[in-house]
Design an enzyme around this catalytic site. Structure first.
Site, PDB file in Angstrom:
ATOM      1  N   ARG A  67       1.531 -26.136   0.265  1.00  0.00           N
ATOM      2  CA  ARG A  67       0.994 -27.405  -0.232  1.00  0.00           C
ATOM      3  C   ARG A  67       1.592 -27.806  -1.568  1.00  0.00           C
ATOM      4  O   ARG A  67       1.575 -28.978  -1.933  1.00  0.00           O
ATOM      5  CB  ARG A  67      -0.537 -27.301  -0.354  1.00  0.00           C
ATOM      6  CG  ARG A  67      -1.242 -27.219   0.995  1.00  0.00           C
ATOM      7  CD  ARG A  67      -2.740 -27.059   0.838  1.00  0.00           C
ATOM      8  NE  ARG A  67      -3.086 -25.795   0.195  1.00  0.00           N
ATOM      9  CZ  ARG A  67      -4.326 -25.406  -0.073  1.00  0.00           C
ATOM     10  NH1 ARG A  67      -5.347 -26.195   0.233  1.00  0.00           N
ATOM     11  NH2 ARG A  67      -4.556 -24.243  -0.647  1.00  0.00           N
TER      12      ARG A  67
ATOM     13  N   LYS B 142      -1.336  -9.410   9.526  1.00  0.00           N
ATOM     14  CA  LYS B 142      -2.680  -8.850   9.631  1.00  0.00           C
ATOM     15  C   LYS B 142      -3.488  -9.314   8.417  1.00  0.00           C
ATOM     16  O   LYS B 142      -2.906  -9.671   7.382  1.00  0.00           O
ATOM     17  CB  LYS B 142      -2.630  -7.318   9.741  1.00  0.00           C
ATOM     18  CG  LYS B 142      -2.143  -6.586   8.473  1.00  0.00           C
ATOM     19  CD  LYS B 142      -3.290  -6.199   7.562  1.00  0.00           C
ATOM     20  CE  LYS B 142      -2.839  -5.481   6.326  1.00  0.00           C
ATOM     21  NZ  LYS B 142      -3.902  -5.250   5.354  1.00  0.00           N
TER      22      LYS B 142
ATOM     23  N   ASP C 211       2.411  -5.365  11.933  1.00  0.00           N
ATOM     24  CA  ASP C 211       1.773  -4.327  11.125  1.00  0.00           C
ATOM     25  C   ASP C 211       2.917  -3.580  10.465  1.00  0.00           C
ATOM     26  O   ASP C 211       3.648  -2.840  11.127  1.00  0.00           O
ATOM     27  CB  ASP C 211       0.932  -3.380  11.989  1.00  0.00           C
ATOM     28  CG  ASP C 211       0.162  -2.362  11.162  1.00  0.00           C
ATOM     29  OD1 ASP C 211       0.710  -1.895  10.143  1.00  0.00           O
ATOM     30  OD2 ASP C 211      -0.972  -2.019  11.519  1.00  0.00           O
ATOM     31  N   HIS C 212       3.113  -3.806   9.164  1.00  0.00           N
ATOM     32  CA  HIS C 212       4.324  -3.295   8.533  1.00  0.00           C
ATOM     33  C   HIS C 212       4.412  -1.775   8.554  1.00  0.00           C
ATOM     34  O   HIS C 212       5.495  -1.218   8.397  1.00  0.00           O
ATOM     35  CB  HIS C 212       4.481  -3.836   7.106  1.00  0.00           C
ATOM     36  CG  HIS C 212       3.491  -3.322   6.130  1.00  0.00           C
ATOM     37  ND1 HIS C 212       2.322  -3.970   5.821  1.00  0.00           N
ATOM     38  CD2 HIS C 212       3.500  -2.200   5.362  1.00  0.00           C
ATOM     39  CE1 HIS C 212       1.661  -3.293   4.913  1.00  0.00           C
ATOM     40  NE2 HIS C 212       2.335  -2.208   4.616  1.00  0.00           N
TER      41      HIS C 212
ATOM     42  N   LYS D 238       7.907   1.101   9.259  1.00  0.00           N
ATOM     43  CA  LYS D 238       8.359   2.179   8.382  1.00  0.00           C
ATOM     44  C   LYS D 238       9.138   3.199   9.194  1.00  0.00           C
ATOM     45  O   LYS D 238       8.697   3.643  10.266  1.00  0.00           O
ATOM     46  CB  LYS D 238       7.170   2.833   7.681  1.00  0.00           C
ATOM     47  CG  LYS D 238       6.467   1.884   6.698  1.00  0.00           C
ATOM     48  CD  LYS D 238       5.312   2.568   5.986  1.00  0.00           C
ATOM     49  CE  LYS D 238       4.580   1.600   5.068  1.00  0.00           C
ATOM     50  NZ  LYS D 238       5.415   1.103   3.968  1.00  0.00           N
TER      51      LYS D 238
ATOM     52  N   GLU E 234      -3.710   4.702  -2.582  1.00  0.00           N
ATOM     53  CA  GLU E 234      -3.114   3.854  -3.607  1.00  0.00           C
ATOM     54  C   GLU E 234      -3.692   4.231  -4.969  1.00  0.00           C
ATOM     55  O   GLU E 234      -4.867   4.604  -5.063  1.00  0.00           O
ATOM     56  CB  GLU E 234      -3.397   2.379  -3.340  1.00  0.00           C
ATOM     57  CG  GLU E 234      -2.836   1.856  -2.030  1.00  0.00           C
ATOM     58  CD  GLU E 234      -3.183   0.396  -1.826  1.00  0.00           C
ATOM     59  OE1 GLU E 234      -2.401  -0.466  -2.289  1.00  0.00           O
ATOM     60  OE2 GLU E 234      -4.234   0.109  -1.224  1.00  0.00           O
TER      61      GLU E 234
ATOM     62  N   HIS F 277      -3.540  -0.434  10.077  1.00  0.00           N
ATOM     63  CA  HIS F 277      -2.519   0.551   9.726  1.00  0.00           C
ATOM     64  C   HIS F 277      -2.843   1.959  10.214  1.00  0.00           C
ATOM     65  O   HIS F 277      -2.046   2.603  10.906  1.00  0.00           O
ATOM     66  CB  HIS F 277      -2.324   0.599   8.207  1.00  0.00           C
ATOM     67  CG  HIS F 277      -1.864  -0.690   7.611  1.00  0.00           C
ATOM     68  ND1 HIS F 277      -1.030  -1.568   8.258  1.00  0.00           N
ATOM     69  CD2 HIS F 277      -2.109  -1.254   6.392  1.00  0.00           C
ATOM     70  CE1 HIS F 277      -0.785  -2.606   7.472  1.00  0.00           C
ATOM     71  NE2 HIS F 277      -1.428  -2.441   6.339  1.00  0.00           N
TER      72      HIS F 277
ATOM     73  N   LYS G  53      -8.383   2.942  -2.820  1.00  0.00           N
ATOM     74  CA  LYS G  53      -7.721   2.440  -4.022  1.00  0.00           C
ATOM     75  C   LYS G  53      -8.147   3.290  -5.219  1.00  0.00           C
ATOM     76  O   LYS G  53      -9.183   3.936  -5.204  1.00  0.00           O
ATOM     77  CB  LYS G  53      -8.071   0.968  -4.249  1.00  0.00           C
ATOM     78  CG  LYS G  53      -7.456   0.040  -3.205  1.00  0.00           C
ATOM     79  CD  LYS G  53      -7.600  -1.402  -3.577  1.00  0.00           C
ATOM     80  CE  LYS G  53      -6.834  -2.294  -2.610  1.00  0.00           C
ATOM     81  NZ  LYS G  53      -5.368  -2.084  -2.682  1.00  0.00           N
TER      82      LYS G  53
ATOM     83  N   LYS H  71      -0.219   7.835  -5.162  1.00  0.00           N
ATOM     84  CA  LYS H  71       0.192   6.824  -4.188  1.00  0.00           C
ATOM     85  C   LYS H  71       0.951   7.542  -3.088  1.00  0.00           C
ATOM     86  O   LYS H  71       2.033   8.091  -3.322  1.00  0.00           O
ATOM     87  CB  LYS H  71       1.085   5.766  -4.829  1.00  0.00           C
ATOM     88  CG  LYS H  71       1.625   4.729  -3.834  1.00  0.00           C
ATOM     89  CD  LYS H  71       2.498   3.699  -4.534  1.00  0.00           C
ATOM     90  CE  LYS H  71       3.187   2.774  -3.532  1.00  0.00           C
ATOM     91  NZ  LYS H  71       2.233   2.034  -2.684  1.00  0.00           N
TER      92      LYS H  71
END
Length: 490
Positions: free
Chosen positions: A50, A151, A180-181, A185, A219, A243, A342, A347
Site C-alpha cells: 500500500r 505460514k 515451510d522454510h 533447510k 531462540e 515447523h 524464545k 539459538k
C-alpha cells in the site's frame, strides 16, 4: 536432487513487499540465485504494497537490505546494481477489489504475458482469499501461475479450511505452494539421505533400537517488533503446528515409494494421522507451556515478555514442550519430545536420536548409549556419539567421543538459506518440499485439543527466566520417563 541452472522466464510478484520478510529473506534469496545465474535476464521482481513508492524508492530499500543481510564477500556495488535492475514496484492493496489493479495489469500483460508468474503472499493469512479473488477477477491467473503461501495457514482448523477453500477455488492444488522454510533447510532434507541412503541407520530406525527422540527449535531473542502478531499466536501456533511437526514427519515417516512429491507427502500425512490424539489427561501430563521473565544474561538486563509487550497480563506461551506419541508399529513406545521457545539459552534447531542402552555390557564401567545429533542450524551437521577405549587408562576403561561432520566445511560451500531453493522450486513447479492441504488439516486436528485445553487453563502457565532452557516442568516432562534433555547429559 540436482537443481538445474537454467529456468524459464518468470515474474516474481510479492504482496506485502515492504515487510520484514521481503527485506531479510526474499530479496537476499533471489540475489543469491542471481549470483548463481539462475535468474533469466528478463526476470522481473515486482513488489506490491500500500505504500506509495516509486520503482527507485523500492530499489533503494532493496539496496539497503542487501547490504545488511548479504555476506560482505558476496556483495559488490556492481552486482547489486545489476540485480536491482530486475526490481519494480506497484502501489497496490492486494485485498482491495477497487485498488490500482490497472497498474499491475499493464505491467504483467506486457510483452512478458506468457512468463511464469509466481505470486508470493507475504501478508497476513486472512488476506490470502481476498488477494486470490482479486487476481482472478482481474484475469491475472494464467496456466503457469503459482501462488506461494507463507505460514501460518490460519489460526485454527476452521480458518485454515476457509483459506484453503478460497485459494483452491481459483487454483488447482499443484499450483498452490504452502511454504515451510524448515523444509528448505539442507539438513532437514538430509534426513532423507541419512536414513534411506544409509542402511545402517534405517535398520535401527525403530522402537527396537531408539529410546526417545528430541526435536528442538530454540531462540535467544524475544518477540521484538513482532509482539502484536506473536501475542495473538503463541509458540504452539507459530512453531509447533508447522515447523516442528514437519520435522517430526521427516524423522518418523516410512520410506516413500519414490521421491515424487505426492509419494513423500503421503508418508508425512500418515505420520500426522498416526499421532496419538491429545486428551485432557494427556495435556495435563504431556505438555508444558511457559512465558519468559526478566533476567540478566551475559551482563545485560533482559526484559520479560510482558515488559516487551508493555502489558500487565498475557495468556500467550513463549515456550512449549510436548511429549508426542505415534501409533505405528515402528514407533510404539518411543516418545517424541518437541520443544521450542524464545529467550532460551542458545539459538539452535536440532534433532537428537537417543538410542537404547545395551542389554548387557562386556565392560565393568557402564557404557553410555549412542546418540545421533542432527544440527539443523546454525552449525549444520551430524554427530554420532560412541564409546571407545580410553587411551589414558586401563584396557577396560571407556570414554565417550563423537564422529562429527560439519557440512559447510566438509563440502567447502556456503550453505544456502532455505528460501533460495524453495523459491526456485516454486518457479520449476516442484511441490516436493511444500505442504499439501491435507497435511495442514491433519496438523491442526492434532494441535487444536491442546489449544483448547490451554484456553480452559487445565494446566497453569509456567515461568522461566530469560537465558535458560525453559521452565522446570520441561525437565520433569522427560524425567517421568527416566529421560533427560541432551544438554543435561554429562
Amino acid at each position: 536432487m540436482e537443481k538445474p541452472n537454467s529456468y524459464s522466464p518468470f515474474d516474481f510478484i510479492i504482496f506485502g513487499a515492504t515487510g520484514d520478510l521481503t527485506t531479510r529473506k526474499l530479496l537476499p534469496a533471489l540475489y543469491y540465485r542471481f549470483l548463481d545465474n539462475q535468474l533469466p535476464g528478463n526476470t522481473r521482481i515486482i513488489g506490491t504494497a500500500r505504500s506509495p513508492l516509486s520503482d527507485e524508492d523500492f530499489r533503494n530499500r532493496a539496496r539497503d537490505g542487501l547490504n545488511q543481510f548479504i555476506r560482505e564477500e558476496d556483495r559488490t556495488p556492481e552486482k547489486i546494481e545489476d540485480f536491482v535492475k530486475h526490481i519494480y514496484y506497484v502501489s497496490l492493496d492486494g485485498a482491495d477489489p477497487n485498488g490500482k489493479w490497472a497498474d499491475i495489469e499493464k505491467l504483467l500483460n506486457s510483452d512478458q504475458a506468457n512468463a511464469i508468474r509466481i505470486f508470493y503472499f507475504a501478508t497476513a493469512p486472512r488476506l490470502y482469499g481476498d488477494i486470490c479473488d482479486n487476481l482472478s477477477n482481474h484475469k491475472l491467473l494464467t496456466k503457469t501461475t503459482r501462488v506461494v503461501l507463507e505460514k501460518p495457514i490460519g489460526t485454527s482448523l476452521e480458518t485454515a479450511e476457509e483459506i484453503n477453500s478460497r485459494v483452491g477455488k481459483h487454483l488447482p492444488e499443484n499450483h498452490i505452494f504452502r511454504i515451510d522454510h524448515y523444509l528448505g533447510k539442507e539438513t532437514v532434507q538430509n534426513i532423507l539421505a541419512l536414513r534411506f541412503a544409509n542402511p545402517v541407520f534405517e535398520r535401527l530406525w525403530n522402537s527396537d533400537s531408539i529410546d526417545y527422540v528430541e526435536i528442538t527449535a530454540a531462540e535467544t531473542v524475544g518477540v521484538g517488533n513482532r509482539g502484536g502478531y506473536y501475542d495473538g499466536a503463541g509458540a504452539l501456533r507459530d512453531m509447533v503446528q508447522n515447523h516442528l511437526l514437519q520435522v517430526l514427519c521427516m524423522v518418523a515417516m516410512d520410506p516413500p515409494i519414490s521421491l515424487n512429491a505426492d509419494d513423500l507427502r503421503n508418508e508425512k500425512l500418515k505420520v500426522l494421522r498416526s499421532l496419538k490424539p491429545m486428551t485432557d489427561e494427556m495435556i495435563q501430563t504431556d505438555t508444558v507451556r511457559g512465558q519468559y521473565t526478566a533476567n540478566t544474561v551475559d551482563g545485560e538486563a533482559v526484559p520479560s515478555y510482558l515488559e516487551e509487550l508493555q502489558k500487565d497480563k498475557s495468556n500467550t506461551e513463549t515456550f512449549v514442550a510436548i511429549k508426542a506419541q505415534i501409533n505405528t508399529s515402528r514407533w510404539t513406545g518411543v516418545p517424541f519430545y518437541l520443544r521450542t521457545g524464545k529467550r532460551l539459552a542458545e539459538k539452535t534447531s536440532e534433532i537428537v536420536i537417543q538410542f537404547k542402552k545395551s542389554a548387557w555390557s562386556l565392560f565393568p564401567t557402564a557404557s553410555e548409549p549412542n546418540r545421533l545429533h542432527i544440527r539443523i542450524q546454525p552449525d549444520e551437521g551430524v554427530s554420532l556419539s560412541m564409546q571407545v577405549k580410553d587411551p589414558s587408562k586401563s584396557h577396560t576403561s571407556l570414554r565417550s567421543t563423537s564422529i562429527d561432520i560439519a557440512f559447510s566445511p566438509a563440502f567447502h560451500i556456503r550453505y544456502p538459506d532455505s528460501y533460495e531453493g524453495l523459491i526456485m522450486d516454486a518457479v520449476r513447479g516442484d511441490p516436493l518440499l511444500f505442504i499439501r492441504r491435507d497435511e495442514v488439516d491433519a496438523a491442526w486436528k492434532w494441535i487444536e485439543p491442546i489449544l483448547d485445553g490451554w484456553a480452559r487453563e487445565i494446566i497453569p502457565m509456567s515461568q522461566y527466566k530469560a537465558g535458560t532452557w525453559g521452565p522446570q516442568e520441561s525437565e520433569q516432562l522427560l524425567a517421568r520417563d527416566g529421560h533427560v534433555w541432551h544438554e543435561n547429559i554429562t
